[in-house]
Write a protein that holds these residues in place. Sequence first.
Motif, PDB file in Angstrom:
ATOM      1  N   ASN A  87       0.867  -1.172   0.000  1.00 24.87           N
ATOM      2  CA  ASN A  87       0.000   0.000   0.000  1.00 24.87           C
ATOM      3  C   ASN A  87       0.909   1.228   0.000  1.00 24.87           C
ATOM      4  O   ASN A  87       1.214   1.797   1.033  1.00 24.87           O
ATOM      5  CB  ASN A  87      -0.952   0.003   1.203  1.00 24.87           C
ATOM      6  CG  ASN A  87      -0.218   0.029   2.531  1.00 24.87           C
ATOM      7  OD1 ASN A  87       0.924  -0.406   2.623  1.00 24.87           O
ATOM      8  ND2 ASN A  87      -0.864   0.529   3.569  1.00 24.87           N
ATOM      9  N   SER A  88       1.371   1.575  -1.176  1.00 28.96           N
ATOM     10  CA  SER A  88       2.383   2.611  -1.371  1.00 28.96           C
ATOM     11  C   SER A  88       2.198   3.792  -0.427  1.00 28.96           C
ATOM     12  O   SER A  88       1.097   4.335  -0.291  1.00 28.96           O
ATOM     13  CB  SER A  88       2.339   3.093  -2.821  1.00 28.96           C
ATOM     14  OG  SER A  88       2.554   2.016  -3.706  1.00 28.96           O
ATOM     15  N   THR A  89       3.277   4.187   0.222  1.00 27.53           N
ATOM     16  CA  THR A  89       3.230   5.266   1.192  1.00 27.53           C
ATOM     17  C   THR A  89       4.278   6.315   0.873  1.00 27.53           C
ATOM     18  O   THR A  89       5.295   6.018   0.235  1.00 27.53           O
ATOM     19  CB  THR A  89       3.466   4.736   2.619  1.00 27.53           C
ATOM     20  OG1 THR A  89       3.359   5.804   3.565  1.00 27.53           O
ATOM     21  CG2 THR A  89       4.852   4.110   2.747  1.00 27.53           C
ATOM     22  N   TYR A  90       4.039   7.550   1.292  1.00 32.61           N
ATOM     23  CA  TYR A  90       5.005   8.616   1.081  1.00 32.61           C
ATOM     24  C   TYR A  90       5.798   8.895   2.353  1.00 32.61           C
ATOM     25  O   TYR A  90       6.705   9.726   2.364  1.00 32.61           O
ATOM     26  CB  TYR A  90       4.305   9.899   0.617  1.00 32.61           C
ATOM     27  CG  TYR A  90       3.409  10.519   1.659  1.00 32.61           C
ATOM     28  CD1 TYR A  90       3.906  11.476   2.535  1.00 32.61           C
ATOM     29  CD2 TYR A  90       2.076  10.142   1.769  1.00 32.61           C
ATOM     30  CE1 TYR A  90       3.095  12.053   3.503  1.00 32.61           C
ATOM     31  CE2 TYR A  90       1.259  10.703   2.738  1.00 32.61           C
ATOM     32  CZ  TYR A  90       1.772  11.652   3.600  1.00 32.61           C
ATOM     33  OH  TYR A  90       0.958  12.199   4.567  1.00 32.61           O
ATOM     34  N   GLU A  91       5.451   8.162   3.444  1.00 31.66           N
ATOM     35  CA  GLU A  91       6.143   8.394   4.710  1.00 31.66           C
ATOM     36  C   GLU A  91       6.381   7.074   5.436  1.00 31.66           C
ATOM     37  O   GLU A  91       5.489   6.231   5.537  1.00 31.66           O
ATOM     38  CB  GLU A  91       5.318   9.327   5.589  1.00 31.66           C
ATOM     39  CG  GLU A  91       5.983   9.700   6.893  1.00 31.66           C
ATOM     40  CD  GLU A  91       5.167  10.707   7.694  1.00 31.66           C
ATOM     41  OE1 GLU A  91       5.759  11.455   8.480  1.00 31.66           O
ATOM     42  OE2 GLU A  91       3.931  10.733   7.503  1.00 31.66           O
ATOM     43  N   LEU A  92       7.600   6.885   5.928  1.00 31.37           N
ATOM     44  CA  LEU A  92       7.951   5.666   6.643  1.00 31.37           C
ATOM     45  C   LEU A  92       8.981   6.021   7.704  1.00 31.37           C
ATOM     46  O   LEU A  92       9.864   6.852   7.468  1.00 31.37           O
ATOM     47  CB  LEU A  92       8.505   4.627   5.667  1.00 31.37           C
ATOM     48  CG  LEU A  92       8.841   3.222   6.197  1.00 31.37           C
ATOM     49  CD1 LEU A  92       8.564   2.173   5.113  1.00 31.37           C
ATOM     50  CD2 LEU A  92      10.302   3.143   6.621  1.00 31.37           C
ATOM     51  N   ARG A  93       8.849   5.402   8.864  1.00 35.50           N
ATOM     52  CA  ARG A  93       9.771   5.680   9.973  1.00 35.50           C
ATOM     53  C   ARG A  93      10.537   4.418  10.348  1.00 35.50           C
ATOM     54  O   ARG A  93       9.966   3.329  10.404  1.00 35.50           O
ATOM     55  CB  ARG A  93       9.006   6.204  11.193  1.00 35.50           C
ATOM     56  CG  ARG A  93       9.853   6.405  12.452  1.00 35.50           C
ATOM     57  CD  ARG A  93       9.061   7.117  13.531  1.00 35.50           C
ATOM     58  NE  ARG A  93       8.773   8.502  13.121  1.00 35.50           N
ATOM     59  CZ  ARG A  93       7.920   9.300  13.778  1.00 35.50           C
ATOM     60  NH1 ARG A  93       7.261   8.848  14.840  1.00 35.50           N
ATOM     61  NH2 ARG A  93       7.721  10.532  13.355  1.00 35.50           N
ATOM     62  N   ILE A  94      11.830   4.585  10.607  1.00 30.03           N
ATOM     63  CA  ILE A  94      12.664   3.462  11.015  1.00 30.03           C
ATOM     64  C   ILE A  94      13.291   3.763  12.372  1.00 30.03           C
ATOM     65  O   ILE A  94      13.858   4.837  12.588  1.00 30.03           O
ATOM     66  CB  ILE A  94      13.778   3.196   9.979  1.00 30.03           C
ATOM     67  CG1 ILE A  94      13.157   2.753   8.655  1.00 30.03           C
ATOM     68  CG2 ILE A  94      14.753   2.134  10.487  1.00 30.03           C
ATOM     69  CD1 ILE A  94      14.152   2.595   7.537  1.00 30.03           C
TER      70      ILE A  94
END
Length: 210
Positions: free
Chosen positions: A89-96
């Motif tokens: 579900n393509s996202t423009y924000e991701l946190r690691i």
Amino acid sequence: MDPYGNPYPPRWYPTPYNPSVYLPPQYGGAYHQPSGWHPFDRTQSKYPNLHTALAADTTHIRYDLRKSPRDGILLTTYQQIGFTPALVNSTYELRIISKAFPWTVDIRAPAGSIVTCASVFEAIYSMLQEPIADSEWGIVVHEKTKKEGIEKAAKARQEKEKDKRLKRIDWLGDTTAFKGLERDEDFEKKRLLPGSQACAETWVVKFGKP
């Protein structure tokens, strides 16, 4: 059974010429998988929404983060998976986040684009290339084992580089290999700075020895 008499009709037909859906054979390439396989095979991972090259339980990439992604990952592999979406579900924000270091890596794709596998590798690498801050070192000096591990890693790295500053990559000691991303909701809640905004796509990166 489908109208043609096939007992197990394929869910999806990948084309080997489309880099967004093809992985090379050494990473489970479409040429060597049953008809209908694709990089986001929901039957193979605990994290079906995450690209299998990133998921801790399916990735075959053992990338040493002391090198840039383009130098540390096999070029053909990087070209094949690097610019594919990191999430179904393509996202423009991701946190690691990680249990191995105290920093948060927030990845935000430019307007009109999405977070890719390359975005993930590049963001982790770039963050680990930053110098260790004075305040961070002030915490480490109270932990003898951690301090010695950082200094040992820094010495080995500095023998090959001109930059003599301590870097965040040294924080990992001898566990600089990317082992994939996983979910840990309890850790995510504890790790979130009080008063800050949570990110729905928060992933925990794992490391190991190269």
